[in-house]
Design an enzyme around this catalytic site. Sequence first.
Site, PDB file in Angstrom:
ATOM      1  N   SER A 199       0.844  -1.186   0.000  1.00 15.66           N
ATOM      2  CA  SER A 199       0.000   0.000   0.000  1.00 15.66           C
ATOM      3  C   SER A 199       0.891   1.252   0.000  1.00 15.66           C
ATOM      4  CB  SER A 199      -0.966  -0.030   1.187  1.00 15.66           C
ATOM      5  OG  SER A 199      -1.957   0.948   1.056  1.00 15.66           O
ATOM      6  N   ASP A 414      -8.566  -6.177  -5.203  1.00 18.01           N
ATOM      7  CA  ASP A 414      -8.206  -5.091  -4.293  1.00 18.01           C
ATOM      8  C   ASP A 414      -9.155  -3.928  -4.530  1.00 18.01           C
ATOM      9  OD1 ASP A 414      -7.008  -2.934  -2.958  1.00 18.01           O
ATOM     10  OD2 ASP A 414      -4.986  -3.642  -3.393  1.00 18.01           O
ATOM     11  N   HIS A 452      -6.963  -6.040  -0.389  1.00 16.14           N
ATOM     12  CA  HIS A 452      -5.854  -5.101  -0.282  1.00 16.14           C
ATOM     13  C   HIS A 452      -4.765  -5.612   0.662  1.00 16.14           C
ATOM     14  CE1 HIS A 452      -3.745  -1.387  -0.647  1.00 16.14           C
ATOM     15  NE2 HIS A 452      -3.891  -1.067   0.621  1.00 16.14           N
TER      16      HIS A 452
END
Length: 528
Positions: A199, A414, A452
């Site tokens: 991320s 995601d 994610h």
Amino acid sequence: MRKDAEAARLGRGQTVERETLTELDPKGPTMRSISTIRTALSLLALLPAPLAGAASPADCGALTSLALPDTTIAKAAWMAAAGTLPEHCRVEGNIGPGAIGFAVQLPTSWNGGLYHAGGGGFVGAIPSGNAGLARGYATCATDTGHKGGGLDASWALGNPQAVVDFGYRAIHLTTAVAKEIARAYYGGAPGRSYFVGCSRGGGQALMEAQRFPEDFDGILLGAPAYHWTEFMTGFNWNARALAAGPLPMAKLPLLAGAVLAECDGKDGLVDGLVQDPRRCRFDPVSLLCSGADGPACLTAAQVSAVRKVYAGPRDSWGRSLSPGFPMGAEDGTSGWAAWISGGAVTPSLQFSFQDGFFRYIAFGDPSYDPFTFNYDTDPARLASTGLLLDAVDPDLSAFRRRGGKLIMYHGTNDHALSLYKTVEYYDAVTEAMGRGRTAGFFRFFFVPGMHHCGGGPGLNAFDAFTPLVDWVERGRAPDSIVAASTAMPGRSRPLCPYPEEARYSGRGSVEDAGSFACHRPREREGGD
């Protein structure tokens, strides 16, 4: 990309440059120092003699007297072994100008390497480096120059130094300082250095490879938040779409089930996963209510909202501003409920991120209403912010030349950061550097069904760090990575380097990775 003054490395006998503020060079995406303090000091003269053995509480405590430019070591504490973590010396301090907080962990039994753990969101706290510490690495991590929660961007208001530190400076300086602390403690610098992040950490990884290619030998990154200005524009688009057509959590399984029914078999195997959402042609209008709203259908406003999320933001002429989100696995706590649709009481994470970004970082106005963002004119206003935060340069030749290796992965489902944007970046690198040359140092893996950085119904459990180390230190590039599913116990599959995908051989269990092999997609076979 040209390097600014901050690219000067912290090393023995080198001149160290420090910039207190930066301004944008109108000629291109390069930072130009406007207030630079040149500290012509030899670190060799500053450092005490190496601590032979370096494995006692006294040796650890002595690190508080270590002198490094613009660095304050506030604490050096001996930590006993606990669980999977070995005994180690934990060092905490700050780097200026600004307030870059960092932590370094130095295990008694050291494998000779450095492991930098990336952060998430707007960071604001020092991430744990325990995954690397458990493997015997000296580790480091940083809060990126401010204190606060991962969703909080208020620290950026009136604080341009903090934005610079968050954007690119803190990771680089923390790495340099950590190497010098390890050198002083062990009597020698780390032989190999690795960065691991997902991320925001993935965005930090690409920023490092582009701006400071000398910092790391190997980089492992997932779902990279590398193009902040586009991502926040997309978050804004989704938030406004869902505000106009709120989609309750109770309807997410309906949407996810319809997508799965339409797209599951596109890879030739019906297995409860959408392996490559780019093949999906689902239209949510198929769920349109024929009469009154109900739990088994979508209203016209909800259909419109879902279509907008899948399509991505567009200006008034219909031109795409950023890719939309992939179809599949919209249900689940780490799917749309958390990131996109939110709820009446708790806003979605996408709403919160873009709200803070526009108010405090992009426009510097706490009263700014992000729902007034103009898709025709405002993207251009984000250009100066993008020069600090967007890691979009596809030329990684400097990283490749020094022997660096990079493994990148992204979950196909995601709903925080779009897989399609990561594909865009990898394709840009292969176009700029050539497919064969790129594959020699950079590999990208789709993770079917993963949300994610983890979770989701798919193949969400795998070790990509060991293959990275094997590639860096033994020259063995990963042709596949075996992954398992925590949602479907007993299932394993190979993750394949893009553009390849796992294909069932026709023999053996469909739950066993050994029954699959990596091939180029059928519709692309025969092409480049």
